[in-house]
Motif scaffolding. Structure first.
Motif, PDB file in Angstrom:
ATOM      1  N   SER A 234      -7.064  13.645   3.422  1.00 52.01           N
ATOM      2  CA  SER A 234      -7.963  12.580   3.840  1.00 52.01           C
ATOM      3  C   SER A 234      -8.970  12.268   2.733  1.00 52.01           C
ATOM      4  N   VAL A 235      -9.391  11.026   2.662  1.00 52.56           N
ATOM      5  CA  VAL A 235     -10.453  10.617   1.743  1.00 52.56           C
ATOM      6  C   VAL A 235     -11.386   9.694   2.521  1.00 52.56           C
ATOM      7  N   SER A 236     -12.567   9.483   1.994  1.00 50.07           N
ATOM      8  CA  SER A 236     -13.478   8.553   2.647  1.00 50.07           C
ATOM      9  C   SER A 236     -12.937   7.135   2.486  1.00 50.07           C
ATOM     10  N   CYS A 237     -13.145   6.309   3.507  1.00 51.03           N
ATOM     11  CA  CYS A 237     -12.704   4.915   3.406  1.00 51.03           C
ATOM     12  C   CYS A 237     -13.446   4.201   2.284  1.00 51.03           C
ATOM     13  N   THR A 238     -14.685   4.615   2.009  1.00 57.73           N
ATOM     14  CA  THR A 238     -15.453   4.023   0.912  1.00 57.73           C
ATOM     15  C   THR A 238     -14.746   4.219  -0.416  1.00 57.73           C
ATOM     16  N   LEU A 239     -14.240   5.424  -0.651  1.00 53.62           N
ATOM     17  CA  LEU A 239     -13.518   5.708  -1.893  1.00 53.62           C
ATOM     18  C   LEU A 239     -12.240   4.883  -1.968  1.00 53.62           C
ATOM     19  N   LEU A 240     -11.538   4.775  -0.857  1.00 54.57           N
ATOM     20  CA  LEU A 240     -10.312   3.979  -0.817  1.00 54.57           C
ATOM     21  C   LEU A 240     -10.605   2.506  -1.088  1.00 54.57           C
ATOM     22  N   PHE A 241     -11.641   1.980  -0.462  1.00 51.90           N
ATOM     23  CA  PHE A 241     -12.011   0.576  -0.668  1.00 51.90           C
ATOM     24  C   PHE A 241     -12.439   0.314  -2.112  1.00 51.90           C
ATOM     25  N   SER A 242     -13.183   1.249  -2.694  1.00 47.50           N
ATOM     26  CA  SER A 242     -13.627   1.085  -4.077  1.00 47.50           C
ATOM     27  C   SER A 242     -12.431   1.000  -5.021  1.00 47.50           C
ATOM     28  N   THR A 243     -11.427   1.847  -4.777  1.00 43.48           N
ATOM     29  CA  THR A 243     -10.212   1.827  -5.589  1.00 43.48           C
ATOM     30  C   THR A 243      -9.452   0.524  -5.411  1.00 43.48           C
ATOM     31  N   ALA A 244      -9.371   0.064  -4.167  1.00 44.20           N
ATOM     32  CA  ALA A 244      -8.660  -1.186  -3.884  1.00 44.20           C
ATOM     33  C   ALA A 244      -9.354  -2.376  -4.529  1.00 44.20           C
ATOM     34  N   LEU A 245     -10.676  -2.406  -4.466  1.00 45.01           N
ATOM     35  CA  LEU A 245     -11.422  -3.520  -5.058  1.00 45.01           C
ATOM     36  C   LEU A 245     -11.172  -3.604  -6.555  1.00 45.01           C
ATOM     37  N   ASP A 246     -11.134  -2.456  -7.219  1.00 41.72           N
ATOM     38  CA  ASP A 246     -10.857  -2.434  -8.651  1.00 41.72           C
ATOM     39  C   ASP A 246      -9.437  -2.933  -8.936  1.00 41.72           C
ATOM     40  N   GLY A 247      -8.488  -2.559  -8.068  1.00 40.46           N
ATOM     41  CA  GLY A 247      -7.111  -3.011  -8.254  1.00 40.46           C
ATOM     42  C   GLY A 247      -6.970  -4.516  -8.136  1.00 40.46           C
ATOM     43  N   ILE A 248      -7.690  -5.110  -7.173  1.00 36.58           N
ATOM     44  CA  ILE A 248      -7.630  -6.560  -7.000  1.00 36.58           C
ATOM     45  C   ILE A 248      -8.259  -7.264  -8.194  1.00 36.58           C
ATOM     46  N   LEU A 298      -4.065  -5.037   1.822  1.00 40.33           N
ATOM     47  CA  LEU A 298      -3.539  -4.754   3.150  1.00 40.33           C
ATOM     48  C   LEU A 298      -3.491  -3.270   3.501  1.00 40.33           C
ATOM     49  N   LEU A 299      -3.112  -2.437   2.546  1.00 39.57           N
ATOM     50  CA  LEU A 299      -2.921  -1.019   2.863  1.00 39.57           C
ATOM     51  C   LEU A 299      -4.228  -0.319   3.235  1.00 39.57           C
ATOM     52  N   PRO A 300      -5.306  -0.461   2.458  1.00 38.21           N
ATOM     53  CA  PRO A 300      -6.568   0.158   2.863  1.00 38.21           C
ATOM     54  C   PRO A 300      -7.107  -0.381   4.192  1.00 38.21           C
ATOM     55  N   LEU A 301      -6.938  -1.692   4.452  1.00 35.75           N
ATOM     56  CA  LEU A 301      -7.396  -2.251   5.726  1.00 35.75           C
ATOM     57  C   LEU A 301      -6.640  -1.633   6.898  1.00 35.75           C
ATOM     58  N   ARG A 302      -5.333  -1.414   6.704  1.00 31.23           N
ATOM     59  CA  ARG A 302      -4.544  -0.780   7.766  1.00 31.23           C
ATOM     60  C   ARG A 302      -5.026   0.649   8.017  1.00 31.23           C
ATOM     61  N   MET A 303      -5.252   1.410   6.959  1.00 33.64           N
ATOM     62  CA  MET A 303      -5.681   2.793   7.131  1.00 33.64           C
ATOM     63  C   MET A 303      -7.072   2.863   7.766  1.00 33.64           C
ATOM     64  N   PHE A 304      -7.940   1.940   7.407  1.00 35.62           N
ATOM     65  CA  PHE A 304      -9.267   1.880   8.017  1.00 35.62           C
ATOM     66  C   PHE A 304      -9.149   1.575   9.510  1.00 35.62           C
ATOM     67  N   ALA A 305      -8.295   0.614   9.864  1.00 33.65           N
ATOM     68  CA  ALA A 305      -8.126   0.235  11.264  1.00 33.65           C
ATOM     69  C   ALA A 305      -7.577   1.391  12.096  1.00 33.65           C
ATOM     70  N   ASP A 306      -6.720   2.208  11.486  1.00 30.04           N
ATOM     71  CA  ASP A 306      -6.134   3.352  12.177  1.00 30.04           C
ATOM     72  C   ASP A 306      -6.982   4.612  12.075  1.00 30.04           C
ATOM     73  N   GLU A 308      -7.509   6.502   9.469  1.00 30.99           N
ATOM     74  CA  GLU A 308      -6.746   7.530   8.773  1.00 30.99           C
ATOM     75  C   GLU A 308      -6.741   7.271   7.266  1.00 30.99           C
ATOM     76  N   CYS A 309      -7.906   7.010   6.692  1.00 29.54           N
ATOM     77  CA  CYS A 309      -8.003   6.810   5.248  1.00 29.54           C
ATOM     78  C   CYS A 309      -7.600   8.090   4.532  1.00 29.54           C
ATOM     79  N   GLY A 310      -6.713   7.977   3.562  1.00 31.92           N
ATOM     80  CA  GLY A 310      -6.249   9.155   2.850  1.00 31.92           C
ATOM     81  C   GLY A 310      -5.277   8.789   1.743  1.00 31.92           C
ATOM     82  N   GLU A 311      -4.738   9.821   1.111  1.00 27.30           N
ATOM     83  CA  GLU A 311      -3.736   9.617   0.070  1.00 27.30           C
ATOM     84  C   GLU A 311      -2.430   9.130   0.695  1.00 27.30           C
ATOM     85  N   VAL A 312      -1.780   8.178   0.036  1.00 28.96           N
ATOM     86  CA  VAL A 312      -0.501   7.667   0.528  1.00 28.96           C
ATOM     87  C   VAL A 312       0.433   7.376  -0.636  1.00 28.96           C
TER      88      VAL A 312
END
Length: 337
Positions: A234-248, A298-306, A308-312
């Motif tokens: 598991s990871v914090s959703c904040t960390l996941l979102f930060s990574t996604a924002l950089d990717g976009i 899409l992927l981080p939003l799905r994990m946040f909604a469920d 279950e933010c984490g490594e995938v």
């Protein structure tokens, strides 16, 4: 100077004076350059020469960190489609309200240059990075500067603040790109991310207990499936979102439509990685900037909604009529073991 121009400047100065008593941060060009230079295979237009920012935050108006990141991701994703090097064409504009928040921009009178989408994308990325680094998530105004001359403002916060800013700009409130999303609207075992523009609805459905699928329609290409599995950490959703924002933001720099055999981006603290790898066997579809942005959204939003933010790990396939082509694989993975 006309009376109208004086009124605009007085209104803007008054708002900035209110915020300036709180927190300010100067962002020189080198810091902006570093925001998009962590990947060894970075390609795309360089950071605008002479571009810098000044971020003003109001800690008396705190924002929910997850809501802030989701709003920023939605705004950046849709504005990135306008073209990194293109001008905004409007004097001001705003994203639709997402989870109670909004991103808006407007230009300044007697500006040295016009606002381009690259300025907006970089301002969103750097301002969110700054908030995360300082652990201060609050309504913010970002001055966009060219050789120290302010040519525009970006505002992040609740719509009431955006309204004052748009009125101060002296322009109309319309924009060429508006987004609307109801994140995580649950319907039984499925979740829908709804939009009120011309892009098809994105339906997200569970597959099995260990594998899930996100299906999205891509104009002129077909249907893409993002199949993913959790890796158990598991990871914090904040960390996941930060990574996604950089990717976009990273993928947004490419307007060419070229293929991307390999890409890697990181969150601002280099604690998490978003990576895509091309798979080509007997031909097939290929990774491009659009697919990289879609997965990052899409992927981080799905994990946040469920919850279950984490490594995938994930794979992407595209259906073209009766034919299914595998595009490639990828991961969202922690690095700070």
């Amino acid at each position: 100077m006309t009376p109208k121009s004086k009124s605009i400047l007085v209104t803007v100065a008054s708002f900035l004076f209110t915020c300036i008593s709180s927190l300010t941060l100067e962002i020189p060009p080198q810091i902006i350059a570093n925001a998009l230079s962590r990947s060894p295979n970075l390609r795309g237009p360089p950071i605008p020469y002479g571009f810098s920012m000044r971020i003003v935050q109001d800690p008396d108006k705190p924002l929910n960190v997850d809501d802030l990141y989701i709003c920023a991701i939605e705004a950046m994703y849709h504005w990135a489609a306008e073209g990194y090097e293109e001008e905004t064409l409007t004097h001001n504009g705003q994203s639709e309200i997402v989870r109670g928040l909004q991103v808006s921009y407007y230009d300044k009178p007697n500006r040295p240059i016009n606002i381009h989408w690259k300025h907006i994308i970089l301002a969103i990325l750097v301002s969110l990075n700054s908030m995360d680094q300082r652990h201060v998530f609050a309504e913010s105004v970002v001055e966009l500067k060219q050789h120290e001359r302010v040519f525009g403002l970006l505002r992040i916060g609740k719509p009431s603040s955006r309204t004052r800013g748009i009125e101060a700009s002296g322009g109309s409130t319309n924009t060429t790109t508006q987004i609307s999303a109801a994140i995580a609207k649950k319907k039984g075992d499925s979740i829908e991310v709804e939009r009120n523009d011309t892009e098809p609805t994105v339906a997200i459905n569970s597959n099995t207990s260990t594998s899930k699928i996100i299906t999205t329609n891509i104009p002129e290409l077909g249907t893409a499936n993002i199949t993913y599995q959790h890796l158990g950490t598991s990871v914090s959703c904040t960390l996941l979102f930060s990574t996604a924002l950089d990717g976009i933001a990273y993928a947004a720099t490419d307007d060419s439509g070229d293929t991307w055999p390999f890409s890697t981006t990181y969150d601002w603290s280099n604690k998490m990685m978003y990576q895509t790898v091309q798979v080509l066997k007997n031909g097939g579809s290929e990774w491009n900037a659009d697919l990289i942005k879609r997965v990052a959204r899409l992927l981080p939003l799905r994990m946040f909604a469920d919850d279950e933010c984490g490594e995938v790990r994930f794979r992407v396939e595209v259906r073209l009529g009766e034919r299914v082509e595998r595009v490639g694989t990828g991961t969202f993975q922690r690095l700070d073991f």
